[in-house]
Design an enzyme around this catalytic site. Structure first.
Site, PDB file in Angstrom:
ATOM      1  CG  HIS A  81       2.814   8.062   8.705  1.00  0.00           C
ATOM      2  ND1 HIS A  81       2.890   6.901   9.440  1.00  0.00           N
ATOM      3  CD2 HIS A  81       2.079   8.923   9.455  1.00  0.00           C
ATOM      4  CE1 HIS A  81       2.231   7.051  10.571  1.00  0.00           C
ATOM      5  NE2 HIS A  81       1.724   8.272  10.600  1.00  0.00           N
ATOM      6  CE1 TYR A 396       5.529   0.125   4.442  1.00  0.00           C
ATOM      7  CE2 TYR A 396       4.592   2.309   4.146  1.00  0.00           C
ATOM      8  CZ  TYR A 396       4.753   1.166   4.910  1.00  0.00           C
ATOM      9  OH  TYR A 396       4.137   1.071   6.132  1.00  0.00           O
TER      10      TYR A 396
END
Length: 402
Positions: A81, A396
């Site tokens: 992703h 992240y």
């Protein structure tokens, strides 16, 4: 408590308690440095490989697995992703992490799949893992000859693993952290006033990336497991009974919290697993006492909103493996002496990020309407500021290890 006289004594350089991500990664890292280790695990192999847990791997963890020759199946079956979607006020906002971080991304690959890969490789290399070990207890950690008492089965004779160092990778409820004297431990903890109801469903993907939703009814998360199986979460009362949540009720809440004004629709399927977990944040300082070093969930817990748990565990043992390699190579204790401080700097940053994501996205019943509006303002600012999005993306995908 008096210890039974061991019937059998085994010797290794590093005794590892726990065959979770921390213990298994450490064993592999040490093996590549020519350092011997034995893992003692209380559960069976089927037990640790069959406990289904989600996993989001930071870029550097994926790179590490590939360098170690452990990433083949991950690269074939993982989901890569380059961004996430934040959804609030019924509108979607894409965060392009790859663009914001110079091409870095995350890999969605379940933790139990990582464990399967690491166990198989460990056994193929002839490394020692004792599954089903009971009465495991680290001993003599203050001296230069620590040992681990254990039994191979609950009814088996007492045995002893003698080693130079002990790595406590045995989770929040294991025996390692309590072996550090209570007077020397500082434990920081908060229990969050909400939990997650998680499901696994047989359905095709509804969206190509994770969706984090802040909704007036509570947080929701859309994740993935495989092309055929999806994982989704709902914010609920942590004390709620899963029996109160029929499949119809779950789908109704997921539709309400995840769908937006652009006619995006969630794809349903049969639910084959569901459960409720509470959420806490926890850090133990220090992470070392004598010849005992704790790592992973034994030393810290983060709420899953920040996707940091497995990644922090790997970071801990990477630091520890480097320190042990330096000790065996040159006799230097500098890395071992600095282990706790080095790890804690990263851990507290991860705790901060997880706290940020958790408080911004969840609806806390103890907060006032004013505080809830502040969280929405934070989200609105975030998706309009490249600087704010970059800060989120950098955390992240994973802060640098070096």
């Amino acid at each position: 408590m008096a210890q039974a006289t061991p019937n059998s004594i085994t010797r290794t350089q590093v005794g590892i308690i726990g065959a979770g991500p921390a213990g298994l990664f450490l064993a592999h890292l040490l093996h590549r440095q020519g350092i011997e280790s034995v893992i003692l695990e209380s559960r069976s192999r089927a037990g640790i490989e069959g406990t289904i847990r989600a996993g989001v791997l930071e870029q550097w963890v994926v790179d590490l697995m590939n360098r170690m020759g452990l990433g083949g199946r991950m690269m074939r079956e993982g989901h890569f992703h380059s961004g996430i979607t934040l959804r609030f006020d019924h509108r979607s906002h894409h965060i392009d992490m790859a663009d914001l971080t110079g091409g870095k991304r995350v890999t969605v690959y379940a933790q139990h799949e990582v464990i399967r890969d690491l166990v198989a490789a460990r056994l193929e290399e002839g490394g020692g893992i004792v599954f089903g070990a009971s009465d495991v207890q680290p001993l003599d950690i203050d001296g230069t000859a620590p040992r681990i008492a254990f039994r191979r089965t609950p009814d088996g004779p007492p045995e002893e693993l003698r080693c130079d160092f002990i790595a406590g990778c045995d989770g929040f409820h294991g025996p390692s952290r309590p072996a550090i004297p209570a007077a020397l431990r500082n434990e920081f903890q908060t229990v969050h006033p909400f939990g997650w109801l998680g499901i696994l469903t047989e359905a095709p993907p509804s969206h190509p990336e994770l969706i984090y939703a802040n909704h007036e009814r509570g947080f929701a998360l859309l994740s993935t497991r495989s092309p055929e199986v999806q994982r989704l979460y709902l914010q609920v009362d942590p004390g709620d009974d899963i029996a109160h949540w029929s499949d119809d009720r779950i789908w109704s809440e997921l539709h309400a919290r995840l769908e937006d004004r652009d006619s995006w629709t969630l794809t349903e399927g049969p639910i084959f697993q569901k459960g409720i977990i509470g959420m806490r944040s926890f850090v133990c300082e220090p992470m070392r006492h004598g010849r005992l070093f704790i790592a992973g969930d034994a030393a810290h817990i983060v709420p899953p909103t920040g996707a940091k748990g497995l990644n922090l565990a790997v970071a801990d043992v990477l630091v520890l493996s480097r320190a042990l390699a330096a000790f065996y190579r040159t006799g230097s204790t500098e890395g071992l002496d600095g282990y706790s401080a080095t790890c804690l700097r990263r851990i507290w940053k991860a705790e901060r990020f997880s706290w940020y994501m958790t408080t911004m996205l969840h609806r806390n019943p103890a907060e006032s309407p004013f505080e809830q509006r502040i969280h929405l303002a934070e989200l609105d600012y975030l998706v309009q500021s490249r600087a704010a999005m970059t800060a989120l993306a950098e955390n992240y995908v994973g802060l640098p290890m070096d």
